[in-house]
Scaffold this motif. Structure first.
Motif, mmCIF file in Angstrom:
data_model
loop_
_atom_site.group_PDB
_atom_site.id
_atom_site.type_symbol
_atom_site.label_atom_id
_atom_site.label_comp_id
_atom_site.label_asym_id
_atom_site.label_seq_id
_atom_site.Cartn_x
_atom_site.Cartn_y
_atom_site.Cartn_z
ATOM 1 N N ASN A 134 0.681 -1.329 -0.078
ATOM 2 C CA ASN A 134 -0.272 -0.076 -0.238
ATOM 3 C C ASN A 134 0.983 1.152 0.458
ATOM 4 O OD1 ASN A 134 -2.393 -0.895 0.534
ATOM 5 N ND2 ASN A 134 -2.153 -1.527 2.283
ATOM 6 N N ALA A 135 2.124 1.201 0.756
ATOM 7 C CA ALA A 135 2.670 2.837 0.794
ATOM 8 C C ALA A 135 3.733 2.029 -0.536
ATOM 9 C CB ALA A 135 4.002 2.079 1.396
ATOM 10 N N ILE A 136 3.728 1.376 -0.993
ATOM 11 C CA ILE A 136 4.346 1.864 -3.040
ATOM 12 C C ILE A 136 3.578 2.628 -3.687
ATOM 13 C CG2 ILE A 136 5.533 0.305 -4.481
ATOM 14 C CD1 ILE A 136 6.632 -1.771 -2.116
ATOM 15 N N ARG A 137 2.212 2.056 -3.531
ATOM 16 C CA ARG A 137 1.030 2.315 -4.353
ATOM 17 C C ARG A 137 0.611 3.553 -4.499
ATOM 18 N NH1 ARG A 137 -3.879 2.749 -2.921
ATOM 19 N NH2 ARG A 137 -4.802 1.749 -1.201
ATOM 20 N N ARG A 138 0.841 3.996 -3.076
ATOM 21 C CA ARG A 138 0.711 5.444 -2.903
ATOM 22 C C ARG A 138 1.676 6.296 -3.212
ATOM 23 N NH1 ARG A 138 -1.572 3.173 2.549
ATOM 24 N NH2 ARG A 138 0.304 3.726 2.576
ATOM 25 N N VAL A 139 2.958 5.439 -3.772
ATOM 26 C CA VAL A 139 3.414 6.703 -3.867
ATOM 27 C C VAL A 139 3.765 6.690 -5.813
ATOM 28 C CG1 VAL A 139 6.122 7.578 -3.884
ATOM 29 C CG2 VAL A 139 4.906 7.171 -1.210
ATOM 30 N N VAL A 143 11.202 0.954 -9.860
ATOM 31 C CA VAL A 143 10.170 1.675 -10.317
ATOM 32 C C VAL A 143 9.484 2.141 -11.757
ATOM 33 C CG1 VAL A 143 9.384 3.854 -10.165
ATOM 34 C CG2 VAL A 143 10.861 3.500 -8.573
ATOM 35 N N VAL A 144 10.542 1.434 -12.556
ATOM 36 C CA VAL A 144 9.550 1.819 -14.214
ATOM 37 C C VAL A 144 9.265 0.288 -14.495
ATOM 38 C CG1 VAL A 144 10.943 1.914 -16.137
ATOM 39 C CG2 VAL A 144 11.644 3.167 -14.630
ATOM 40 N N ARG A 145 10.004 -0.287 -13.497
ATOM 41 C CA ARG A 145 9.154 -2.243 -14.042
ATOM 42 C C ARG A 145 7.293 -2.251 -13.370
ATOM 43 N NH1 ARG A 145 14.627 -4.757 -11.532
ATOM 44 N NH2 ARG A 145 13.931 -4.389 -10.315
ATOM 45 N N LEU A 146 7.628 -1.414 -12.526
ATOM 46 C CA LEU A 146 6.274 -0.999 -11.735
ATOM 47 C C LEU A 146 5.279 -0.228 -12.768
ATOM 48 C CD1 LEU A 146 4.011 -1.523 -9.319
ATOM 49 C CD2 LEU A 146 5.017 0.722 -8.975
ATOM 50 N N HIS A 147 5.701 0.327 -13.333
ATOM 51 C CA HIS A 147 5.065 1.493 -14.397
ATOM 52 C C HIS A 147 4.867 0.748 -15.540
ATOM 53 C CE1 HIS A 147 5.509 4.724 -11.901
ATOM 54 N NE2 HIS A 147 6.453 5.228 -11.988
ATOM 55 N N GLN A 148 5.772 -0.132 -16.157
ATOM 56 C CA GLN A 148 5.463 -1.118 -16.893
ATOM 57 C C GLN A 148 4.239 -2.213 -16.784
ATOM 58 O OE1 GLN A 148 9.019 -2.398 -18.858
ATOM 59 N NE2 GLN A 148 9.730 -0.471 -19.633
ATOM 60 N N VAL A 149 4.443 -2.940 -16.250
ATOM 61 C CA VAL A 149 3.147 -3.767 -15.077
ATOM 62 C C VAL A 149 1.765 -2.532 -14.930
ATOM 63 C CG1 VAL A 149 2.825 -4.980 -13.583
ATOM 64 C CG2 VAL A 149 4.887 -5.600 -13.790
ATOM 65 N N SER A 150 1.798 -1.952 -14.354
ATOM 66 C CA SER A 150 0.690 -1.252 -14.576
ATOM 67 C C SER A 150 -0.221 -0.721 -15.733
ATOM 68 C CB SER A 150 1.182 0.493 -13.541
ATOM 69 O OG SER A 150 -0.495 0.465 -12.824
ATOM 70 N N TYR A 151 0.465 -0.659 -16.940
ATOM 71 C CA TYR A 151 0.700 -0.094 -17.394
ATOM 72 C C TYR A 151 -0.286 -0.917 -18.663
ATOM 73 C CZ TYR A 151 -0.128 1.525 -22.426
ATOM 74 O OH TYR A 151 -1.094 2.550 -23.859
ATOM 75 N N ALA A 152 0.110 -2.084 -18.353
ATOM 76 C CA ALA A 152 -0.075 -3.048 -18.950
ATOM 77 C C ALA A 152 -1.619 -3.482 -18.457
ATOM 78 C CB ALA A 152 0.872 -4.701 -18.557
ATOM 79 N N PHE A 153 -2.064 -3.403 -17.868
ATOM 80 C CA PHE A 153 -3.247 -3.795 -16.758
ATOM 81 C C PHE A 153 -4.115 -2.661 -16.551
ATOM 82 C CE2 PHE A 153 -0.790 -7.145 -14.639
ATOM 83 C CZ PHE A 153 -1.805 -8.512 -14.753
ATOM 84 N N ALA A 156 13.213 -8.038 -4.664
ATOM 85 C CA ALA A 156 12.799 -7.023 -4.923
ATOM 86 C C ALA A 156 11.526 -6.373 -4.521
ATOM 87 C CB ALA A 156 11.812 -7.835 -6.050
ATOM 88 N N LEU A 157 11.039 -6.509 -3.344
ATOM 89 C CA LEU A 157 9.698 -5.915 -2.866
ATOM 90 C C LEU A 157 10.836 -4.681 -1.837
ATOM 91 C CD1 LEU A 157 7.333 -5.168 -1.436
ATOM 92 C CD2 LEU A 157 7.029 -7.235 -0.051
ATOM 93 N N ASP A 158 12.260 -5.186 -1.601
ATOM 94 C CA ASP A 158 12.800 -4.213 -0.303
ATOM 95 C C ASP A 158 12.794 -2.828 -1.309
ATOM 96 O OD1 ASP A 158 12.731 -5.599 1.979
ATOM 97 O OD2 ASP A 158 14.644 -6.836 1.555
ATOM 98 N N GLU A 159 13.568 -3.954 -2.751
ATOM 99 C CA GLU A 159 13.755 -2.295 -3.943
ATOM 100 C C GLU A 159 12.673 -1.560 -3.635
ATOM 101 O OE1 GLU A 159 16.897 -4.136 -7.176
ATOM 102 O OE2 GLU A 159 14.818 -4.546 -7.227
ATOM 103 N N LEU A 160 12.012 -1.793 -4.168
ATOM 104 C CA LEU A 160 10.647 -1.151 -4.455
ATOM 105 C C LEU A 160 10.232 -0.566 -2.989
ATOM 106 C CD1 LEU A 160 8.007 -3.485 -5.733
ATOM 107 C CD2 LEU A 160 8.767 -1.064 -7.177
ATOM 108 N N LYS A 161 10.385 -0.737 -1.695
ATOM 109 C CA LYS A 161 10.209 0.104 -0.949
ATOM 110 C C LYS A 161 11.086 0.918 -0.223
ATOM 111 C CE LYS A 161 9.740 -3.033 3.668
ATOM 112 N NZ LYS A 161 10.053 -3.901 3.976
ATOM 113 N N ASP A 162 12.881 0.791 -0.921
ATOM 114 C CA ASP A 162 13.852 1.730 -0.515
ATOM 115 C C ASP A 162 13.280 3.045 -1.468
ATOM 116 O OD1 ASP A 162 15.000 0.068 0.795
ATOM 117 O OD2 ASP A 162 16.287 -0.746 -0.553
ATOM 118 N N SER A 163 12.783 2.610 -3.077
ATOM 119 C CA SER A 163 12.435 3.825 -3.525
ATOM 120 C C SER A 163 11.397 4.946 -3.500
ATOM 121 C CB SER A 163 12.061 3.004 -5.107
ATOM 122 O OG SER A 163 10.720 2.543 -4.745
#
Length: 484
Positions: A255-260, A331-341, A454-461
């Protein structure tokens, strides 16, 4: 009249020549003062079996294969055979439990009996116990039959008196003559029966020819020194043995990652899987240059009247997405996955996770079973891995008065697919269940650790983004940030 097995389900049975086709769920409980033990579990199942009558039926072949097999009541139904007691050497660790689950998941179910088993596992550290439910894919169709695990969980620790078994009595067993006459009658009165029989027979012949062709190709490749299988570590011939990896994470992190960064919790989970696969492949010295992405099929709940209805109040469809494992930035991986969905969400067919989890009678175990069926149907689309993410209730559930504290899906492997990933969010946690072929992926444990990293990477971002935000100004919440 007994219900006849559908061609689709008969195909699942035929697939078991190479891999067991059953779903399982591992649930860990804290008994506390509830008195939850093996005997109480047996009593609870005896109470609830009336809600899933298929669990007291077995398959009966028709003489001469005049029609597909039928479901009949098991005249020798033995609850003690299906509900089994096991234990780990105290204090049992999670690693020992995972190894036990892998061994049980590797064994096919006995087709001469109802196609399910439940294991009550004692001896876990901290006084905890585990329940492993195992049901064949043909048993859980999502229309009339749900997974047994769905009816064993309550929203309250108060379950009332146990041991009040119903007055079930098996119906009279059909004779071979009755089965043959029934097949002929169905063929005359219901032409679709003959079509289904021909379809099932044809598929069986094609599977045998295909298996023979693959064996011949393997022999020819061996003699010529060529490799006949894919070089991908995920696409490998399967053995009969499995590995199981369980990973527990916290929903608050997603939830913290998606909010940011925007997107949904589902997007963040898929981005975590992408990062985990990327790191795992790198530990194997796999070249990502020629493998820019991994094609995943993600079963999702939709509203579509053209699809088969389910008891969950929605239909289930397979969404194919490319997981960008070659991308360096999390972060780019997250945006690419989000765009695909996003395209899927924009169709208006998608069902939100919050709505799905709030449906009356919804249970992750049944959705996981349906998800694995959808993944099997999508094999023709040539995907690499199935990832089934199911949103569960964000409040505690109980069985026999004991609180469930962890839940992990155990998905079956599809032919030549050495990896399957299931995810369940429940009561503040996100639980990953990784099923892998024991011989093809001996380093499946490493993949589990890579998911955490991988989750830790996103949390660090998230921390880095907040540090870069101008002082005195709040970072704007993305428009899609409110979605689950």
């Amino acid at each position: 009249m007994s219900e006849r097995l559908r061609p689709r389900d008969l195909a699942f049975l035929a697939t078991e020549s190479t891999t067991p086709m059953h779903n399982a769920a591992l649930e860990v409980f804290d008994p506390g003062d509830s008195g939850f033990d093996y005997d109480r579990l047996v009593s609870l199942i005896a109470d609830r079996l009336a809600f899933v009558p298929r669990y007291r039926q077995r398959l009966q072949a028709v003489p001469g294969h005049l029609a597909n097999p039928v479901w009949i009541d098991d005249a020798d139904f033995d609850l003690g055979f299906h509900v089994r007691r096991s234990a780990l050497p105290r204090p049992g660790s999670m690693e020992q439990l995972r190894e036990l689950v892998a061994r049980i998941a590797s064994r096919p179910l006995d087709r001469s009996r109802p196609l399910w088993e439940v294991y009550f596992v004692e001896g876990l550290e901290g006084g905890r116990v585990a329940v492993l439910t195992k049901s064949h894919q043909v048993l859980v169709d999502g229309r009339e039959t749900v997974d047994l695990g769905q009816v064993l969980l309550d929203t309250s620790p108060d379950v009332g008196d146990l041991g009040q078994d119903d007055d079930w009595r098996p119906r009279e067993q059909p004779t071979p003559l009755t089965l043959a006459l029934g097949a002929l009658t169905d063929t005359v009165q219901r032409p679709l029966t003959a079509v289904n029989t021909l379809q099932s027979t044809g598929e069986s012949v094609l599977r045998r020819l295909g298996a023979a062709g693959e064996r011949a190709a393997e022999v020819a490749g061996t003699l010529s020194g060529r490799r006949t299988t894919s070089s991908s570590p995920i696409h490998q011939p399967l053995s009969q043995q499995r590995r199981f990896v369980a990973v527990r994470t916290a929903l608050d992190d997603y939830n913290a990652i998606r909010r940011v960064h925007g997107g949904t919790v589902n997007d963040v989970i898929l981005a975590t899987v992408t990062g985990g696969l990327r790191a795992w492949l790198m530990t194997r010295s796999e070249s990502l240059a020629g493998m820019r992405s991994i094609k995943a099929v993600v079963p999702m709940s939709v509203i579509d009247d053209e699809l088969e209805a389910t008891s969950l109040g929605t239909q289930i469809a397979g969404h194919v997405v490319q997981l960008p494992i070659a991308e360096v930035s999390p972060v780019v991986r997250l945006h690419q996955v989000s765009y695909a969905f996003q395209a899927h969400r924009d169709t208006g067919r998608a069902v939100s996770a919050r709505r799905l989890a709030g449906m009356a009678g919804f249970a992750p175990t049944t959705f996981h079973a349906l998800g694995s069926r959808v993944a099997a149907d999508e094999l023709r689309r040539g995907f690499d891995v199935s990832v089934t993410n199911v949103p569960g209730p964000q409040f505690p559930l109980y069985s026999g008065g004991a609180r469930m504290i962890e839940t992990y899906p155990v998905h079956p492997l599809l032919p030549d697919h050495a990896l399957a990933i299931g995810v369940t969010s429940y009561d503040g946690g996100v639980f990953y269940g990784i099923t892998a072929d024991r011989d093809a992926l001996p380093d499946a444990d490493v993949l589990g650790q890579c998911l955490v990293e991988a989750l830790d990477e996103l949390k660090d971002s998230v921390s880095e983004t907040r540090l870069r935000a101008p002082r005195g100004r709040k970072k704007a919440t993305p428009k899609r940030g409110g979605r689950r």
